[in-house]
Structures are given as structure tokens and as C-alpha cells.
Design a protein around this motif. Structure first.
Motif, PDB file in Angstrom:
ATOM      1  N   MET A  34       3.942  -0.675 -17.823  1.00  0.00           N
ATOM      2  CA  MET A  34       2.805  -1.679 -17.747  1.00  0.00           C
ATOM      3  C   MET A  34       1.396  -0.785 -17.789  1.00  0.00           C
ATOM      4  O   MET A  34       1.457   0.301 -17.119  1.00  0.00           O
ATOM      5  N   ASP A  35       0.197  -1.089 -18.187  1.00  0.00           N
ATOM      6  CA  ASP A  35      -0.992  -0.684 -17.973  1.00  0.00           C
ATOM      7  C   ASP A  35      -1.354  -0.828 -16.451  1.00  0.00           C
ATOM      8  O   ASP A  35      -0.879  -1.770 -15.921  1.00  0.00           O
ATOM      9  N   ASN A  36      -2.399  -0.301 -16.173  1.00  0.00           N
ATOM     10  CA  ASN A  36      -2.796  -0.530 -14.816  1.00  0.00           C
ATOM     11  C   ASN A  36      -3.452  -1.864 -14.507  1.00  0.00           C
ATOM     12  O   ASN A  36      -2.846  -2.442 -13.443  1.00  0.00           O
ATOM     13  N   VAL A  60      20.110   6.037 -12.332  1.00  0.00           N
ATOM     14  CA  VAL A  60      19.418   5.268 -13.218  1.00  0.00           C
ATOM     15  C   VAL A  60      18.530   6.471 -13.866  1.00  0.00           C
ATOM     16  O   VAL A  60      17.740   7.190 -12.878  1.00  0.00           O
ATOM     17  N   GLY A  61      18.599   6.607 -15.037  1.00  0.00           N
ATOM     18  CA  GLY A  61      17.913   7.727 -15.608  1.00  0.00           C
ATOM     19  C   GLY A  61      16.285   7.204 -16.008  1.00  0.00           C
ATOM     20  O   GLY A  61      16.219   6.318 -16.477  1.00  0.00           O
ATOM     21  N   PHE A  62      15.548   8.284 -16.074  1.00  0.00           N
ATOM     22  CA  PHE A  62      14.267   8.085 -16.533  1.00  0.00           C
ATOM     23  C   PHE A  62      13.860   9.184 -17.396  1.00  0.00           C
ATOM     24  O   PHE A  62      14.035  10.438 -17.204  1.00  0.00           O
ATOM     25  N   SER A  63      13.090   8.763 -18.384  1.00  0.00           N
ATOM     26  CA  SER A  63      12.563   9.757 -19.390  1.00  0.00           C
ATOM     27  C   SER A  63      11.439  10.588 -18.846  1.00  0.00           C
ATOM     28  O   SER A  63      10.906  10.215 -17.903  1.00  0.00           O
ATOM     29  N   GLN A  64      11.190  11.705 -19.334  1.00  0.00           N
ATOM     30  CA  GLN A  64      10.001  12.427 -19.000  1.00  0.00           C
ATOM     31  C   GLN A  64       8.807  11.497 -19.079  1.00  0.00           C
ATOM     32  O   GLN A  64       7.788  11.746 -18.068  1.00  0.00           O
ATOM     33  N   LYS A  65       8.564  10.998 -20.183  1.00  0.00           N
ATOM     34  CA  LYS A  65       7.423  10.140 -20.228  1.00  0.00           C
ATOM     35  C   LYS A  65       7.438   9.036 -19.073  1.00  0.00           C
ATOM     36  O   LYS A  65       5.980   9.029 -18.274  1.00  0.00           O
ATOM     37  N   GLU A  66       8.641   8.595 -18.684  1.00  0.00           N
ATOM     38  CA  GLU A  66       8.386   7.566 -17.587  1.00  0.00           C
ATOM     39  C   GLU A  66       8.271   8.188 -16.502  1.00  0.00           C
ATOM     40  O   GLU A  66       7.458   7.628 -15.213  1.00  0.00           O
ATOM     41  N   LYS A  67       8.503   9.627 -16.149  1.00  0.00           N
ATOM     42  CA  LYS A  67       8.354  10.137 -14.829  1.00  0.00           C
ATOM     43  C   LYS A  67       6.599  10.414 -14.755  1.00  0.00           C
ATOM     44  O   LYS A  67       6.092  10.381 -13.828  1.00  0.00           O
ATOM     45  N   GLU A  68       6.138  11.005 -15.882  1.00  0.00           N
ATOM     46  CA  GLU A  68       4.729  11.240 -15.942  1.00  0.00           C
ATOM     47  C   GLU A  68       3.865   9.985 -15.637  1.00  0.00           C
ATOM     48  O   GLU A  68       3.132   9.939 -15.032  1.00  0.00           O
ATOM     49  N   ARG A  69       4.090   8.785 -16.156  1.00  0.00           N
ATOM     50  CA  ARG A  69       3.357   7.707 -15.725  1.00  0.00           C
ATOM     51  C   ARG A  69       3.665   7.109 -14.407  1.00  0.00           C
ATOM     52  O   ARG A  69       2.781   6.817 -13.869  1.00  0.00           O
ATOM     53  N   PHE A  70       4.842   7.586 -13.877  1.00  0.00           N
ATOM     54  CA  PHE A  70       5.085   6.983 -12.473  1.00  0.00           C
ATOM     55  C   PHE A  70       4.444   7.861 -11.992  1.00  0.00           C
ATOM     56  O   PHE A  70       3.690   7.699 -10.440  1.00  0.00           O
ATOM     57  N   ALA A  88     -14.291  13.439 -13.941  1.00  0.00           N
ATOM     58  CA  ALA A  88     -13.763  12.438 -13.086  1.00  0.00           C
ATOM     59  C   ALA A  88     -13.073  11.400 -13.347  1.00  0.00           C
ATOM     60  O   ALA A  88     -13.061  11.074 -14.731  1.00  0.00           O
ATOM     61  N   THR A  89     -11.947  11.093 -12.839  1.00  0.00           N
ATOM     62  CA  THR A  89     -11.156   9.993 -12.962  1.00  0.00           C
ATOM     63  C   THR A  89     -11.492   8.642 -12.188  1.00  0.00           C
ATOM     64  O   THR A  89     -11.711   8.865 -10.996  1.00  0.00           O
ATOM     65  N   ALA A  90     -11.464   7.592 -12.655  1.00  0.00           N
ATOM     66  CA  ALA A  90     -11.950   6.289 -11.976  1.00  0.00           C
ATOM     67  C   ALA A  90     -10.813   5.973 -10.994  1.00  0.00           C
ATOM     68  O   ALA A  90      -9.499   6.122 -11.307  1.00  0.00           O
ATOM     69  N   ARG A  91     -11.033   5.364  -9.787  1.00  0.00           N
ATOM     70  CA  ARG A  91     -10.115   5.274  -8.602  1.00  0.00           C
ATOM     71  C   ARG A  91      -9.318   3.986  -9.252  1.00  0.00           C
ATOM     72  O   ARG A  91      -9.878   2.930  -9.584  1.00  0.00           O
ATOM     73  N   GLN A  92      -8.029   4.158  -9.235  1.00  0.00           N
ATOM     74  CA  GLN A  92      -6.979   2.876  -9.791  1.00  0.00           C
ATOM     75  C   GLN A  92      -7.261   1.944  -8.503  1.00  0.00           C
ATOM     76  O   GLN A  92      -7.288   2.060  -7.381  1.00  0.00           O
TER      77      GLN A  92
END
Length: 210
Positions: A122-124, A93-103, A33-37
Motif C-alpha cells: 500500500m501507499d502511505n 516467508v520470502g520477500f522480493s527486493q522491491k518489498e524490502k526496499e518499501r518496508f 528534504a523529505t516530508a515526515r510520514q
């Protein structure tokens, strides 16, 4: 001739195996389970007697609160990623794959597009700090539509491309928010011929009229 009585043996069921399975399932659900943000813009929604549940799938939620701040979020990591790709092409504006995954893990955001990279990094806890995100611009600049307008269009296309479905829209406004802020969001929706949307409310517990 007397009937022969068959001796009844007591039936016992060994529950040891069942308990083991139960604890294994419980452990599995806890670990997966993942905690609700936390919500980036907490709002106190108005009360209502309507009990229609807003669907979770293919949903775009516009949150309005904090003196006119507007936040936006869509359901589904794949839709979020595709939406960001379309906005990346729109504003060059370009976004890296890591940025896309975080978004794709962000349930909602409220910053101008030029500041989006900083929020993604940033973190949550830091990202959802009160007052950090000023809201998505809702005013048009010259002949260019507002950024909220562009985000909604990108989300609608992303939902269609990813799930082959139309995106549903819900407005979640604070009970103390001034009407002009909500009206501005409704005007943007109607500018895209979106005349059907849901208003998120809390269920009123007391009887009507009291």
C-alpha cells in the motif's frame, strides 16, 4: 605642521552574490528534504517534567494505543531491511527486493506477520488509514513467543549487525491506555533481559502540582 587628512571613501559590499548563494541553498534544501510520514498509530502521550531527549539513532520504538494496539518501528532503512530479512528467515516467508526496499521506508507498522505483505504494497495514505492495522500480536502461541517478541529480537540483531551498536528501546504509550497493555510490553522486554528503556512523554508546560 598640520596633519594631512586622508579622505575616507565609503565602503560598499555587493550582496548580490550572497543573495544568489542563499537562494540556491534554500532551493537545494527544499528539493532534497523529505516530508515526515504520518504516524501509523497517533497517540496522545502523557505529560512529564523530564527534559531528556530520546536519541534518534539505534532506536526501536514500541507504540501502544487504540485499546491495546501495539506498533513497532526502528530507526534507519538499513536496519529495517535487515530486520525484515531475519523475520523472513524465521517464518519462512520470502520477500522480493522491491518489498524490502518499501518496508525500509516504513517508520512503523502494526499488523500480524502474515498480513505484512499487504501493508507493504500500500501507499502511505492507505497504509496509515485509521483502523486498518490491528496491531502486532503480543500473546504467545503455545510454546512459541509472541510476534512482538520476535520483532524486537530481529531488530536488536539487525542493529548490532548493521551499526555495531546496541538497540535502545522506547515505549510510546497513549495517556488513556490501560496499564495491562503497557505491562504486557514491559514483560516482553524483561523476558529478553531489557530492563532499561525510555518512556516517551510530552513536556508539561504548567507548574507541577497545579
Amino acid at each position: 605642521m598640520p596633519k594631512i587628512k586622508v579622505k575616507r571613501a565609503s565602503t560598499t559590499i555587493d550582496m548580490t552574490a550572497m543573495c544568489d548563494v542563499s537562494f540556491l541553498l534554500l532551493t537545494f534544501f527544499i528539493l532534497t528534504a523529505t516530508a515526515r510520514q504520518p504516524e501509523p498509530l497517533p497517540v496522545d502521550t502523557p505529560a512529564s517534567t523530564v527534559q531528556i531527549k530520546v536519541p534518534d539513532a539505534n532506536l526501536g520504538t514500541i507504540t501502544v494505543g487504540g485499546d491495546g494496539k501495539v506498533f513497532f518501528g526502528v530507526a534507519g532503512p538499513n536496519i529495517r531491511m535487515r530486520m525484515l530479512e531475519r523475520m523472513s528467515e524465521k517464518y519462512s516467508v520470502g520477500f522480493s527486493q522491491k518489498e524490502k526496499e518499501r518496508f525500509s521506508l516504513m517508520e512503523g507498522f502494526g499488523v500480524p506477520f502474515k498480513n505484512l505483505k499487504q501493508i507493504i504494497a500500500m501507499d502511505n495514505a492507505e497504509r496509515n488509514r485509521a483502523g486498518l492495522q490491528p496491531g502486532i500480536p503480543t500473546d504467545s502461541v503455545g510454546n512459541s513467543p509472541s510476534e512482538l517478541h520476535e520483532w524486537i529480537i530481529a531488530a536488536r540483531y539487525a542493529t548490532k549487525e548493521t551499526n555495531n551498536a546496541e538497540m535502545r528501546v522506547a515505549i510510546k504509550g497513549d495517556a488513556k491506555e490501560q496499564y495491562p497493555a503497557i505491562k504486557k510490553v514491559i514483560d516482553i522486554l524483561q523476558g529478553q533481559k531489557i530492563n532499561k528503556f525510555s518512556l516517551v512523554t510530552n513536556l508539561r508546560t504548567e507548574d507541577y502540582g497545579k
